[in-house]
Design an enzyme around this catalytic site. Structure first.
Site, PDB file in Angstrom:
ATOM      1  N   CYS A 201       1.452  -3.653  12.492  1.00  0.00           N
ATOM      2  CA  CYS A 201       1.257  -5.097  12.349  1.00  0.00           C
ATOM      3  C   CYS A 201       2.594  -5.762  12.717  1.00  0.00           C
ATOM      4  O   CYS A 201       3.604  -5.076  12.907  1.00  0.00           O
ATOM      5  CB  CYS A 201       0.884  -5.436  10.915  1.00  0.00           C
ATOM      6  SG  CYS A 201       2.188  -5.055   9.756  1.00  0.00           S
TER       7      CYS A 201
ATOM      8  N   HIS B  63       3.657  -1.590  -6.474  1.00  0.00           N
ATOM      9  CA  HIS B  63       3.790  -1.666  -5.021  1.00  0.00           C
ATOM     10  C   HIS B  63       5.122  -2.354  -4.705  1.00  0.00           C
ATOM     11  O   HIS B  63       5.475  -3.360  -5.327  1.00  0.00           O
ATOM     12  CB  HIS B  63       2.617  -2.478  -4.430  1.00  0.00           C
ATOM     13  CG  HIS B  63       2.581  -2.424  -2.927  1.00  0.00           C
ATOM     14  ND1 HIS B  63       3.411  -3.189  -2.145  1.00  0.00           N
ATOM     15  CD2 HIS B  63       1.838  -1.684  -2.077  1.00  0.00           C
ATOM     16  CE1 HIS B  63       3.159  -2.924  -0.866  1.00  0.00           C
ATOM     17  NE2 HIS B  63       2.209  -2.017  -0.798  1.00  0.00           N
TER      18      HIS B  63
ATOM     19  N   GLU C 254       6.172  -4.336  -2.477  1.00  0.00           N
ATOM     20  CA  GLU C 254       6.155  -5.778  -2.164  1.00  0.00           C
ATOM     21  C   GLU C 254       6.098  -6.595  -3.454  1.00  0.00           C
ATOM     22  O   GLU C 254       6.815  -7.579  -3.628  1.00  0.00           O
ATOM     23  CB  GLU C 254       4.948  -6.111  -1.276  1.00  0.00           C
ATOM     24  CG  GLU C 254       4.858  -7.591  -0.952  1.00  0.00           C
ATOM     25  CD  GLU C 254       3.549  -7.975  -0.266  1.00  0.00           C
ATOM     26  OE1 GLU C 254       3.066  -7.210   0.591  1.00  0.00           O
ATOM     27  OE2 GLU C 254       2.997  -9.035  -0.624  1.00  0.00           O
TER      28      GLU C 254
ATOM     29  N   THR D 272       0.236  -9.573  -0.124  1.00  0.00           N
ATOM     30  CA  THR D 272      -0.251  -9.910   1.231  1.00  0.00           C
ATOM     31  C   THR D 272      -1.387  -9.006   1.710  1.00  0.00           C
ATOM     32  O   THR D 272      -2.164  -9.404   2.567  1.00  0.00           O
ATOM     33  CB  THR D 272       0.905  -9.855   2.262  1.00  0.00           C
ATOM     34  OG1 THR D 272       1.519  -8.590   2.157  1.00  0.00           O
ATOM     35  CG2 THR D 272       1.893 -10.962   2.057  1.00  0.00           C
TER      36      THR D 272
ATOM     37  N   SER E  43      -0.393   5.926   3.150  1.00  0.00           N
ATOM     38  CA  SER E  43      -0.459   4.517   3.537  1.00  0.00           C
ATOM     39  C   SER E  43      -1.732   3.882   2.971  1.00  0.00           C
ATOM     40  O   SER E  43      -2.851   4.261   3.329  1.00  0.00           O
ATOM     41  CB  SER E  43      -0.443   4.414   5.066  1.00  0.00           C
ATOM     42  OG  SER E  43      -1.019   3.198   5.465  1.00  0.00           O
TER      43      SER E  43
ATOM     44  N   ASN F 179      -3.057   0.884   3.380  1.00  0.00           N
ATOM     45  CA  ASN F 179      -3.956   0.156   4.278  1.00  0.00           C
ATOM     46  C   ASN F 179      -4.732   1.109   5.178  1.00  0.00           C
ATOM     47  O   ASN F 179      -5.864   0.830   5.562  1.00  0.00           O
ATOM     48  CB  ASN F 179      -3.188  -0.928   5.054  1.00  0.00           C
ATOM     49  CG  ASN F 179      -2.373  -0.369   6.183  1.00  0.00           C
ATOM     50  OD1 ASN F 179      -2.897  -0.088   7.241  1.00  0.00           O
ATOM     51  ND2 ASN F 179      -1.079  -0.171   5.951  1.00  0.00           N
TER      52      ASN F 179
ATOM     53  N   SER G 124       0.977   1.099   9.838  1.00  0.00           N
ATOM     54  CA  SER G 124       2.242   1.818   9.969  1.00  0.00           C
ATOM     55  C   SER G 124       2.148   2.967  10.978  1.00  0.00           C
ATOM     56  O   SER G 124       2.991   3.858  10.970  1.00  0.00           O
ATOM     57  CB  SER G 124       2.661   2.346   8.595  1.00  0.00           C
ATOM     58  OG  SER G 124       1.582   3.014   7.997  1.00  0.00           O
TER      59      SER G 124
END
Ligand code: SF4
Length: 570
Positions: A12, A123, A125, A161, A217, A219, A261
């Site tokens: 991304c 997490h 973030e 996000t 990962s 996502n 990623s």
């Protein structure tokens, strides 16, 4: 067999930006480089970073030196301060979309608001975001956790996000009904949502979906989960060797997607190897695929293209004796390109792993072929005239010196030891060399008019520039890893595509002008088909990115062959 690569597959914006920043820092600096935590959850990328001497740092030491990169997830502000106090130079690669959430939290926390983050407190973030909440931040992952929180006088609500959109909509609806005084912000990144939507659509129209990406990962796991929910066969792999190809033998269509990623080279490699494995199970398709690979890897297709382009330039200049010059161009290009491929094995490992493997295996025989074709080209040039021979000799020596260290270490501060280290040199030198060998050498031996020689030179070198710069764009990640500063790395992808388009359109304009100067309308029209075809091909790739790198490469290389075929019609 239909193979579709998802448009959204791969890095991304935030991850690409962080990886580019750390590689650019490694290419420009001699000091040690660290990433604070793993840069991304992908074992191959982490391994690759270590080969570039970019290491992971998990705890902040009291004292240290070098560069530390803050990854796309961001960190609490006190961590950034501690890194600076310890003596590190900090490069903040926090994704701009995460920065926006940090700014919102900071602004409201300053005015005494509580912060509610819909996301996992473990997490990275969310850990970073909580650092901006001035001790009054609350991370929740479920509706009952939100309901259990005290009613704050003032509060701001944001989402991690990568949060699930449907769940956040529920949260917002509950807040609107029960805590109408809370300030709600839409902070979910569209990239995650688009990726999930696309995999859902692809799963509905394909027999199987392969999701490529690290097992850690989040996502990537979610993508595999979304695909599996459609009841289509969904396979999550970290590496293509994990695929059971016999189980896919009857599959007629496969979609390939990848987490945020997963780098391009892994996606390209997966796509190429899946296509090869499945095609090889069908005799005719297997023969075609092997022929395509052979023509590309040995550069025979490219050499034939150089010969064709020389023929087209000769037709443009109304020259005779074109075949010998076409042969010289073929032999020169074959020789130089093979040498380049031998020297570029490292970057090819990340751009075209199959070609890198081919050159590792056949290094000696390919080097022999390069020397033989180089010598044969010089021999033919000597037969056409002394000037041609010397021009070709100088170009061949420059080509040989391109990859060799000619400036001693320590002599140049900018780490330029070879011609190839000069930023952007590859695209420019290849363009000039092709322009000379395809248009100027035939003109010199035939005493063509200077004006027509210039037209042929611009026509040929413009097409070669477009081809080379386009391949540099495809290879941008691998070149960054190998420390090469190609034109697209200097200009960026968008500007490079703009430049390619501008040059191809200029070639069409040039042919229009040549028409006014005496070139027949038919000839100009036929030759203009090549830049038009390249424009269409590149635009379709830029918009859809649905073909594997090998297929695109085959199509682009074939356009030069087409130039000769079209020129024969004139
Ligand atoms: S998923 Fe979105 S917010 Fe997260 S790093 Fe990528 S672009 Fe940035």
């Amino acid at each position: 067999m239909r193979i579709t690569i998802a448009k959204t597959a791969g890095f991304c914006m935030g991850v690409r930006r962080a990886v580019d920043m750390v590689l650019d820092a490694a290419n420009r600096s001699e000091v040690p480089i660290f990433t604070y935590g793993p840069l991304i959850h992908n074992p191959q990328v982490l391994q690759m970073l270590e080969t570039r001497r970019i290491f992971r740092m998990d705890t902040i030491p009291e004292k240290g030196e070098g560069i530390v990169l803050i990854r796309a997830h961001g960190v609490p502000p006190e961590d950034e301060d501690s890194l600076k106090k310890a003596g590190f130079t900090v490069i903040n690669a926090t994704c701009p979309r995460v920065v926006r959430v940090q700014v919102i939290i900071n602004r409201y926390a300053e005015n005494g608001y509580a912060t509610i983050i819909i996301g996992d407190k473990n997490h990275p973030e969310v850990t970073g975001l909580l650092g901006y909440a001035r001790g009054n931040g609350h991370a929740v992952t479920a509706m009952d956790q939100l309901q259990a929180l005290p009613v704050f006088e003032n509060a701001v609500v944001v989402a991690q996000t990568t949060q699930n959109t449907a769940f956040y909509e529920e949260i917002k609806a509950w807040c609107a009904a029960n805590r109408p005084h809370y300030k709600l912000f839409d902070t979910i990144c569209g990239s995650t949502e688009r990726r999930q939507q696309e995999v859902r659509q692809l799963a509905e129209t394909h027999d199987a979906v392969i999701v490529v990406g690290g097992r850690q990962s989040g996502n990537t796991q979610r993508l595999a989960q979304v695909a599996a929910e459609t009841h289509t066969r969904a396979i999550h792999i970290e590496d293509v060797s994990e695929i059971d190809f016999t189980a896919l033998a009857e599959t007629r269509s496969i979609a390939i997607t990848a987490g945020a990623s997963t780098p391009n080279w892994i996606i390209t490699d997966t796509c190429a190897r899946v296509a090869r494995h499945l095609q090889h199970q069908r005799p005719l398709a297997g023969v075609l695929a092997r022929t395509q690979d052979f023509l590309l890897n040995t550069n025979i297709l490219l050499a034939l293209g150089a010969g064709s382009l020389t023929y087209a330039c000769s037709v443009l200049q109304k020259l005779s004796h074109t075949l010998v010059h076409a042969a010289i161009a073929m032999l020169y290009v074959l020789s130089m390109q093979i040498l380049n491929n031998i020297f570029a094995i490292t970057s090819d490992t990340y751009n075209r792993p199959d070609r890198a493997a081919f050159y590792k295996k056949h290094r000696t025989s390919m080097a022999g072929l390069a020397l033989f074709s180089g010598a044969a080209g010089l021999y033919l040039a000597s037969k056409t005239g002394v000037i041609s021979f010397f021009i070709l000799l100088v170009m061949s020596l420059l080509g040989l010196a391109y990859n060799l260290k000619i400036i001693p270490t320590g002599f140049c501060k900018k780490r330029i030891r070879r011609i190839k280290d000069i930023p952007g040199s590859k695209t420019i030198l290849i363009t000039m060399a092709w322009g000379i060998v395809t248009s100027i050498l035939p003109s010199v031996d035939n005493n063509s008019s200077l004006a027509w020689m210039a037209v042929a030179f611009v026509f040929s070198s413009g097409l070669v520039f477009a081809r080379t710069a386009f391949f540099d764009i495809l290879a941008i990640q691998g070149d960054r890893i190998a420390g090469r500063e190609t034109l697209p790395i200097l200009l960026g992808e968008k500007k490079s595509f703009f430049l390619i388009r501008y040059i191809l359109l200029s070639i069409i304009g040039l042919l229009g002008g040549a028409c006014l100067a005496g070139l027949s309308f038919f000839s100009a029209f036929v030759l203009a088909l090549i830049p038009v075809f390249m424009l269409l091909l590149m635009s379709s790739f830029e918009e859809k990115r649905q073909k594997s790198g090998v297929q695109v490469e085959f199509l682009i290389e074939s356009t030069f062959l087409l130039t000769g075929i079209l020129a024969a019609l004139i």
